[in-house]
Design a protein around this motif. Structure first.
Motif, PDB file in Angstrom:
ATOM      1  N   LEU A 156       0.859  -1.263   0.163  1.00 17.85           N
ATOM      2  CA  LEU A 156       0.071   0.098   0.037  1.00 17.85           C
ATOM      3  C   LEU A 156       0.767   1.368   0.179  1.00 17.85           C
ATOM      4  O   LEU A 156       1.841   1.193   0.874  1.00 17.85           O
ATOM      5  CB  LEU A 156      -1.212   0.234   1.230  1.00 17.85           C
ATOM      6  CG  LEU A 156      -1.735  -1.293   1.118  1.00 17.85           C
ATOM      7  CD1 LEU A 156      -2.307  -1.157   3.515  1.00 17.85           C
ATOM      8  CD2 LEU A 156      -3.013  -0.863   0.384  1.00 17.85           C
ATOM      9  N   THR A 157       0.882   2.172  -0.569  1.00 21.21           N
ATOM     10  CA  THR A 157       1.618   2.948  -0.702  1.00 21.21           C
ATOM     11  C   THR A 157       1.076   4.760  -0.790  1.00 21.21           C
ATOM     12  O   THR A 157      -0.565   4.652  -1.162  1.00 21.21           O
ATOM     13  CB  THR A 157       1.940   3.094  -2.227  1.00 21.21           C
ATOM     14  OG1 THR A 157       2.528   2.282  -2.430  1.00 21.21           O
ATOM     15  CG2 THR A 157       2.588   4.566  -1.990  1.00 21.21           C
ATOM     16  N   PHE A 205      -3.936   7.735   0.264  1.00 16.04           N
ATOM     17  CA  PHE A 205      -3.516   7.258  -1.176  1.00 16.04           C
ATOM     18  C   PHE A 205      -2.965   7.967  -2.521  1.00 16.04           C
ATOM     19  O   PHE A 205      -3.754   9.224  -2.392  1.00 16.04           O
ATOM     20  CB  PHE A 205      -4.262   6.089  -1.974  1.00 16.04           C
ATOM     21  CG  PHE A 205      -4.709   5.009  -0.310  1.00 16.04           C
ATOM     22  CD1 PHE A 205      -3.822   4.163  -0.082  1.00 16.04           C
ATOM     23  CD2 PHE A 205      -5.452   4.678   0.470  1.00 16.04           C
ATOM     24  CE1 PHE A 205      -4.110   3.385   0.302  1.00 16.04           C
ATOM     25  CE2 PHE A 205      -5.590   3.845   1.008  1.00 16.04           C
ATOM     26  CZ  PHE A 205      -5.154   2.725   1.536  1.00 16.04           C
ATOM     27  N   ILE A 206      -2.052   7.701  -3.261  1.00 11.81           N
ATOM     28  CA  ILE A 206      -1.568   8.124  -4.405  1.00 11.81           C
ATOM     29  C   ILE A 206      -2.290   7.295  -5.539  1.00 11.81           C
ATOM     30  O   ILE A 206      -2.486   7.021  -5.215  1.00 11.81           O
ATOM     31  CB  ILE A 206      -0.517   7.372  -4.958  1.00 11.81           C
ATOM     32  CG1 ILE A 206       0.858   8.072  -3.560  1.00 11.81           C
ATOM     33  CG2 ILE A 206      -0.549   7.843  -6.338  1.00 11.81           C
ATOM     34  CD1 ILE A 206       2.460   7.537  -4.033  1.00 11.81           C
ATOM     35  N   ASP A 207      -3.086   8.468  -5.849  1.00 13.82           N
ATOM     36  CA  ASP A 207      -4.173   8.642  -6.839  1.00 13.82           C
ATOM     37  C   ASP A 207      -3.285   8.500  -8.596  1.00 13.82           C
ATOM     38  O   ASP A 207      -3.399   9.893  -8.863  1.00 13.82           O
ATOM     39  CB  ASP A 207      -5.225   9.621  -7.538  1.00 13.82           C
ATOM     40  CG  ASP A 207      -6.552   9.251  -8.410  1.00 13.82           C
ATOM     41  OD1 ASP A 207      -6.094   9.003  -9.241  1.00 13.82           O
ATOM     42  OD2 ASP A 207      -7.618  10.228  -7.801  1.00 13.82           O
ATOM     43  N   THR A 208      -3.258   7.365  -8.869  1.00 16.94           N
ATOM     44  CA  THR A 208      -1.968   7.348 -10.055  1.00 16.94           C
ATOM     45  C   THR A 208      -2.828   7.936 -11.494  1.00 16.94           C
ATOM     46  O   THR A 208      -2.314   8.155 -11.825  1.00 16.94           O
ATOM     47  CB  THR A 208      -1.680   5.481 -10.413  1.00 16.94           C
ATOM     48  OG1 THR A 208      -2.863   5.195 -10.766  1.00 16.94           O
ATOM     49  CG2 THR A 208      -1.023   5.477  -9.228  1.00 16.94           C
ATOM     50  N   ASP A 217      -1.908  11.893 -10.135  1.00 18.16           N
ATOM     51  CA  ASP A 217      -1.085  12.202 -10.002  1.00 18.16           C
ATOM     52  C   ASP A 217      -0.222  12.502 -10.002  1.00 18.16           C
ATOM     53  O   ASP A 217       0.512  10.931 -10.355  1.00 18.16           O
ATOM     54  CB  ASP A 217      -0.664  12.229  -8.177  1.00 18.16           C
ATOM     55  CG  ASP A 217      -2.167  12.182  -6.904  1.00 18.16           C
ATOM     56  OD1 ASP A 217      -2.113  13.671  -6.915  1.00 18.16           O
ATOM     57  OD2 ASP A 217      -2.795  10.970  -5.912  1.00 18.16           O
ATOM     58  N   HIS A 273       5.270   8.156   1.439  1.00 22.45           N
ATOM     59  CA  HIS A 273       6.172   9.501   1.278  1.00 22.45           C
ATOM     60  C   HIS A 273       5.818  10.128   2.033  1.00 22.45           C
ATOM     61  O   HIS A 273       4.746  10.970   1.884  1.00 22.45           O
ATOM     62  CB  HIS A 273       6.618   9.108   0.000  1.00 22.45           C
ATOM     63  CG  HIS A 273       6.565   7.839  -1.042  1.00 22.45           C
ATOM     64  ND1 HIS A 273       7.590   7.668  -1.701  1.00 22.45           N
ATOM     65  CD2 HIS A 273       5.545   7.115  -0.927  1.00 22.45           C
ATOM     66  CE1 HIS A 273       7.760   6.445  -2.022  1.00 22.45           C
ATOM     67  NE2 HIS A 273       6.406   5.875  -1.625  1.00 22.45           N
TER      68      HIS A 273
END
Lengths: 249, 249
Positions: free
Chosen positions: A15-16, A55-58, A61, A103
């Motif tokens: 999970l990132t 969460f990163i929204d690929t 972002d 991060h």
DNA sequence: TAAATAGTGTCTATGAGACACTATCAG
DNA sequence: CTGATAGTGTCTCATAGACACTATTTA
């Protein structure tokens, strides 16, 4: 179908997330922005205070930093003047949902013109004072540890940079700036040495106004370069700690 | 079935790797460890040189740092004496396989006793000299950019820390240590000032032996604390750059 | 002896720390 | 005037930089 490609990679993906530690100073107190975790099905740490992030929204972002800026703007409504990476934290246990890595970004802002407009419900968002033992508070995830690392970084860099200038309102006096240094460092600085250094560094522009009060008026200044911190050749000293640099990162 | 849990998360997970920039000095040259990318079906950047690293193994790696240590031990066969996090790099385009983020570590080691034992095939692993334009080399992924950041960090910290001591063999003379500083900084340091500072910092233990040669023998030293770097109160100076600290991170 | 590098003595310049001093406002 | 805070003058001390000097080895 977000996971079509996953099968081509041999390992499971952690999970990132991206989290942000954003500091400000108000009422002579260092403060950090916290948000309340949502309460809902499958949500970890429901109702607990946490650092802003997620969460990163690929799809949206382009990179990590723009993800951090997006989340900050959503919360504070402003473009923060100072943003750097703090580091990343990842292990098998920090998130009950599985192996996760975050991060972490480190941000500073002044508080003159800002209201925490976002979210509507003000109880979901607060500028929490950073007391001596805030790192012992029951923040969600490993955010207490991350906050402690951010504080260490802040205090360390304040010893030898102009970072506190990013915590000030747009216009401020030298004495107010010195107070911000002192609040963060937890010790007093010598007035003359402070002023000589800061002025010699050529960081500030005088503004043609004075701050008036029940005493001699004080010259107002504003930051010349609102994007880059200045690095002093030597750390700020004090009576008890002539070599108080600490580990500079 | 590694992806059973994925459906509970609303966002796609970026590919997640750990990479390491590990420096050493030999023959008065700063070097970085590179590995050759494998050539195979679906492998990105086949045959190109890259930083050592790879995917996190969520079954074997308890956290990011142990993942980095595992990969380093696989390559170098030793436990590196200095390891810190450099930062993380993530965006949509750095890996052709999709949105990816890498957690980058920064390591230093001496080269007295080490052979690059790993891998068998020596052509897959090399200590590449860091010339002025190495960051323009065609490394895989965004590794040239990461290497450039690591170099900046190294040079910056060498200005005011004892980091170069971690690049030395176990025993070394003060002159050799000074040469290592000079190689990294790209400028000469003043002998007396250097020796006074280093000795005053109380970093080194003398070993009861001298290094002999065609001249006056030199005292041998070894690092007292092989885990922690020392921070000097002021940066190392030079004739042309009396305030050469740069941005300290 | 010469060549070479190790290691020191010593002067000067810089800037921080201490602290007492002066300056300028409101009331 | 007093009280309060802004801002300065000036002395001392620590340490870096410069650089010439001495020390100790091999060939």
């Amino acid at each position: 179908m977000p996971h079509v490609k996953t099968q081509t990679i041999d390992f499971d993906r952690p999970l990132t997330t991206v989290d942000i530690v954003i500091f400000t100073v108000s009422e002579e107190t260092l403060r950090v922005l916290l948000v309340r975790r949502p309460v809902g099905e499958g949500e970890p740490f429901p109702g607990r205070w946490a650092l802003p992030g997620g969460f990163i929204d690929t799809a949206k972002d382009a990179d990590l930093e723009s993800c951090a800026r997006r989340k900050l703007t959503e919360k504070t409504g402003v473009d923060v003047p100072y943003l750097e990476q703090l580091g990343s934290y990842g292990n098998a246990i920090r998130d009950p949902r599985g192996w996760s890595a975050t991060h972490v970004y480190f941000a500073l802002m002044g508080l003159d013109d800002v209201e925490l407009a976002a979210g509507g419900n003000a109880s979901e968002l607060r500028w929490a004072p950073v007391h001596a033992d805030i790192t012992g508070e029951a923040l969600a995830f490993d955010h207490a540890e991350i906050l402690a690392a951010a504080l260490t970084r802040l205090r360390s860099k304040v010893e030898y940079t102009s970072l506190p200038a990013f915590l000030m309102p747009v216009e401020f006096t030298l004495t107010e700036l010195q107070r911000t240094y002192e609040v963060i460092l937890g010790r007093e600085l010598e007035k003359k040495a402070f002023r000589t250094r800061v002025l010699a560094a050529d960081l500030l522009d005088t503004v043609p106004r004075m701050q008036v009060g029940a005493n001699r008026p004080a010259q107002l200044y504003r930051l010349r370069d609102t994007r880059k911190a200045h690095v002093f050749a030597r750390p700020f000293g004090s009576a008890d700690a002539p070599n108080a640099a600490g580990m500079r990162r």
